[in-house]
Design a protein around this motif. Structure first.
Motif, PDB file in Angstrom:
ATOM      1  N   LEU A  80      11.760 -46.279 138.206  1.00 20.22           N
ATOM      2  CA  LEU A  80      11.944 -46.551 139.576  1.00 20.22           C
ATOM      3  C   LEU A  80      11.425 -45.183 140.305  1.00 20.22           C
ATOM      4  N   ASN A  81      10.537 -45.287 141.103  1.00 26.32           N
ATOM      5  CA  ASN A  81       9.931 -44.138 142.236  1.00 26.32           C
ATOM      6  C   ASN A  81      10.154 -44.765 143.418  1.00 26.32           C
ATOM      7  N   TRP A  82      10.949 -44.108 144.181  1.00 29.10           N
ATOM      8  CA  TRP A  82      11.492 -44.934 145.443  1.00 29.10           C
ATOM      9  C   TRP A  82      11.294 -43.737 146.437  1.00 29.10           C
ATOM     10  N   THR A  83      11.209 -44.286 147.644  1.00 30.77           N
ATOM     11  CA  THR A  83      10.780 -43.645 149.159  1.00 30.77           C
ATOM     12  C   THR A  83      11.484 -44.221 150.113  1.00 30.77           C
ATOM     13  N   ILE A  84      12.275 -43.311 150.832  1.00 32.63           N
ATOM     14  CA  ILE A  84      12.746 -43.740 152.257  1.00 32.63           C
ATOM     15  C   ILE A  84      11.697 -44.134 153.113  1.00 32.63           C
ATOM     16  N   THR A  85      11.461 -45.515 153.622  1.00 27.23           N
ATOM     17  CA  THR A  85      10.383 -45.932 154.457  1.00 27.23           C
ATOM     18  C   THR A  85      10.660 -46.168 155.747  1.00 27.23           C
ATOM     19  N   TYR A  86      12.075 -46.243 155.955  1.00 24.57           N
ATOM     20  CA  TYR A  86      12.526 -46.529 157.471  1.00 24.57           C
ATOM     21  C   TYR A  86      14.042 -45.916 157.580  1.00 24.57           C
ATOM     22  N   LYS A  87      14.151 -45.201 158.500  1.00 25.81           N
ATOM     23  CA  LYS A  87      15.557 -44.861 158.972  1.00 25.81           C
ATOM     24  C   LYS A  87      15.724 -44.440 160.402  1.00 25.81           C
ATOM     25  N   PRO A  88      16.924 -44.335 160.932  1.00 33.77           N
ATOM     26  CA  PRO A  88      16.715 -43.966 162.215  1.00 33.77           C
ATOM     27  C   PRO A  88      16.547 -42.473 162.413  1.00 33.77           C
ATOM     28  N   ASP A  89      16.000 -42.145 163.617  1.00 30.77           N
ATOM     29  CA  ASP A  89      15.788 -40.794 164.008  1.00 30.77           C
ATOM     30  C   ASP A  89      16.720 -39.745 163.729  1.00 30.77           C
ATOM     31  N   TRP A  90      18.167 -40.184 164.154  1.00 32.63           N
ATOM     32  CA  TRP A  90      19.330 -39.181 164.222  1.00 32.63           C
ATOM     33  C   TRP A  90      19.650 -39.020 162.800  1.00 32.63           C
ATOM     34  N   LEU A  91      19.050 -39.689 161.850  1.00 33.28           N
ATOM     35  CA  LEU A  91      19.404 -39.559 160.404  1.00 33.28           C
ATOM     36  C   LEU A  91      18.578 -38.941 159.590  1.00 33.28           C
ATOM     37  N   THR A  92      18.871 -37.945 158.720  1.00 35.39           N
ATOM     38  CA  THR A  92      18.018 -37.304 157.717  1.00 35.39           C
ATOM     39  C   THR A  92      18.578 -37.871 156.260  1.00 35.39           C
ATOM     40  N   VAL A  93      17.624 -38.314 155.440  1.00 30.72           N
ATOM     41  CA  VAL A  93      18.052 -38.557 154.050  1.00 30.72           C
ATOM     42  C   VAL A  93      17.408 -37.484 153.105  1.00 30.72           C
ATOM     43  N   SER A  94      18.075 -36.989 152.190  1.00 28.33           N
ATOM     44  CA  SER A  94      17.796 -36.049 151.375  1.00 28.33           C
ATOM     45  C   SER A  94      18.069 -36.038 150.144  1.00 28.33           C
ATOM     46  N   PRO A  95      17.176 -35.932 149.151  1.00 28.11           N
ATOM     47  CA  PRO A  95      15.903 -36.121 149.108  1.00 28.11           C
ATOM     48  C   PRO A  95      15.551 -37.403 149.707  1.00 28.11           C
ATOM     49  N   ALA A  96      14.234 -37.652 150.228  1.00 26.54           N
ATOM     50  CA  ALA A  96      13.472 -38.649 150.894  1.00 26.54           C
ATOM     51  C   ALA A  96      12.851 -39.442 149.857  1.00 26.54           C
ATOM     52  N   PHE A  97      12.496 -39.180 148.670  1.00 26.47           N
ATOM     53  CA  PHE A  97      11.950 -39.781 147.678  1.00 26.47           C
ATOM     54  C   PHE A  97      12.242 -39.189 146.405  1.00 26.47           C
ATOM     55  N   GLY A  98      12.033 -39.942 145.037  1.00 29.82           N
ATOM     56  CA  GLY A  98      12.251 -39.574 143.922  1.00 29.82           C
ATOM     57  C   GLY A  98      12.669 -40.742 142.911  1.00 29.82           C
ATOM     58  N   GLY A  99      12.961 -40.298 141.643  1.00 28.77           N
ATOM     59  CA  GLY A  99      13.352 -41.257 140.538  1.00 28.77           C
ATOM     60  C   GLY A  99      14.768 -41.691 140.643  1.00 28.77           C
ATOM     61  N   ALA A 100      15.212 -42.256 139.676  1.00 32.30           N
ATOM     62  CA  ALA A 100      16.393 -42.734 139.605  1.00 32.30           C
ATOM     63  C   ALA A 100      16.887 -42.520 137.971  1.00 32.30           C
ATOM     64  N   PRO A 101      18.388 -42.321 137.906  1.00 28.80           N
ATOM     65  CA  PRO A 101      19.463 -42.318 139.134  1.00 28.80           C
ATOM     66  C   PRO A 101      19.310 -40.793 139.617  1.00 28.80           C
ATOM     67  N   ILE A 102      19.586 -40.763 140.985  1.00 31.30           N
ATOM     68  CA  ILE A 102      19.845 -39.720 141.637  1.00 31.30           C
ATOM     69  C   ILE A 102      20.468 -39.969 142.907  1.00 31.30           C
ATOM     70  N   PRO A 103      21.571 -38.846 143.159  1.00 34.08           N
ATOM     71  CA  PRO A 103      22.234 -38.912 144.371  1.00 34.08           C
ATOM     72  C   PRO A 103      21.263 -38.541 145.569  1.00 34.08           C
ATOM     73  N   THR A 104      21.682 -39.324 146.836  1.00 33.23           N
ATOM     74  CA  THR A 104      20.897 -38.593 148.038  1.00 33.23           C
ATOM     75  C   THR A 104      21.952 -38.561 149.113  1.00 33.23           C
ATOM     76  N   TYR A 105      21.764 -37.650 150.210  1.00 31.17           N
ATOM     77  CA  TYR A 105      22.836 -37.343 150.918  1.00 31.17           C
ATOM     78  C   TYR A 105      22.136 -37.858 152.439  1.00 31.17           C
ATOM     79  N   LEU A 106      23.105 -38.486 153.239  1.00 30.23           N
ATOM     80  CA  LEU A 106      22.711 -38.941 154.533  1.00 30.23           C
ATOM     81  C   LEU A 106      23.438 -37.876 155.526  1.00 30.23           C
ATOM     82  N   ILE A 107      22.483 -37.364 156.415  1.00 31.72           N
ATOM     83  CA  ILE A 107      23.104 -36.362 157.275  1.00 31.72           C
ATOM     84  C   ILE A 107      22.671 -36.754 158.536  1.00 31.72           C
ATOM     85  N   VAL A 108      23.653 -36.621 159.600  1.00 28.49           N
ATOM     86  CA  VAL A 108      23.510 -37.059 160.731  1.00 28.49           C
ATOM     87  C   VAL A 108      23.552 -36.122 161.885  1.00 28.49           C
TER      88      VAL A 108
END
Length: 168
Positions: A80-108
């Motif tokens: 799995l090689n994923w990318t964040i392709t949609y999110k609201p402007d007030w939200l940052t997802v870090s990292p925004a792409f990667g493999g799996a399994p991986i934790p990502t962080y939602l930052i408002v």
């Protein structure tokens, strides 16, 4: 405990059934059988799994809430090689792409946002996955006044119960 491993070299696609005999001369019965079933199949596509898949943020105007963690895992066979392709402007997802399994962080970031409720979603996409996109829901509530926090403390001894609320 008994560990069993399988070598599928040379096996064609299909289901194979057999049994394993366990011998113990001091047991009754002396032989026990464990039924084994093995299915050999073509590898499947990656499958995106989001955990959790819904997020709630509560904050006051001008104060960014704490980040939250979303785990992206693969329930399929192929990588799995994923990318964040949609999110609201007030939200940052870090990292925004990667493999799996991986934790990502939602930052408002509430900069420029008025008090109110904001509901949106995040799209995690891999063109090789089935389905290609998984969605997570994001809810943000911004209040224009500090939230009162009520804490309840209860003490119990014998049959007497003492409790009180403390406003902070």
């Amino acid at each position: 405990d008994v560990e069993v491993s399988v070598d599928v070299t040379g096996l064609g696609l299909g289901t194979y059934n057999d049994s394993i005999a366990v011998h113990d001369e001091f047991a009754t019965p002396k032989v026990r059988y464990a039924q084994i079933s093995l299915t050999v199949r073509e590898p499947g596509p990656p499958v995106i799994a989001l955990n959790p898949d819904e997020f709630y943020f509560l904050t006051e105007i001008g104060i960014d809430p704490p980040s939250q963690e979303m785990n992206i895992t693969n329930l399929g066979d192929e990588p799995l090689n994923w990318t964040i392709t949609y999110k609201p402007d007030w939200l940052t997802v870090s990292p925004a792409f990667g493999g799996a399994p991986i934790p990502t962080y939602l930052i408002v970031s509430v900069t420029g946002l008025a008090a109110g409720e904001y509901n949106d979603s995040i799209a995690v996409t891999d063109p090789n996955a089935d389905p290609q996109t998984a969605w997570a829901q994001v809810h943000l509530t911004i209040t224009d006044e500090p939230q009162e926090e009520t804490r309840c403390i209860a003490l119990h001894e014998g049959w007497d119960l003492i409790s009180w609320n403390v406003d902070t």
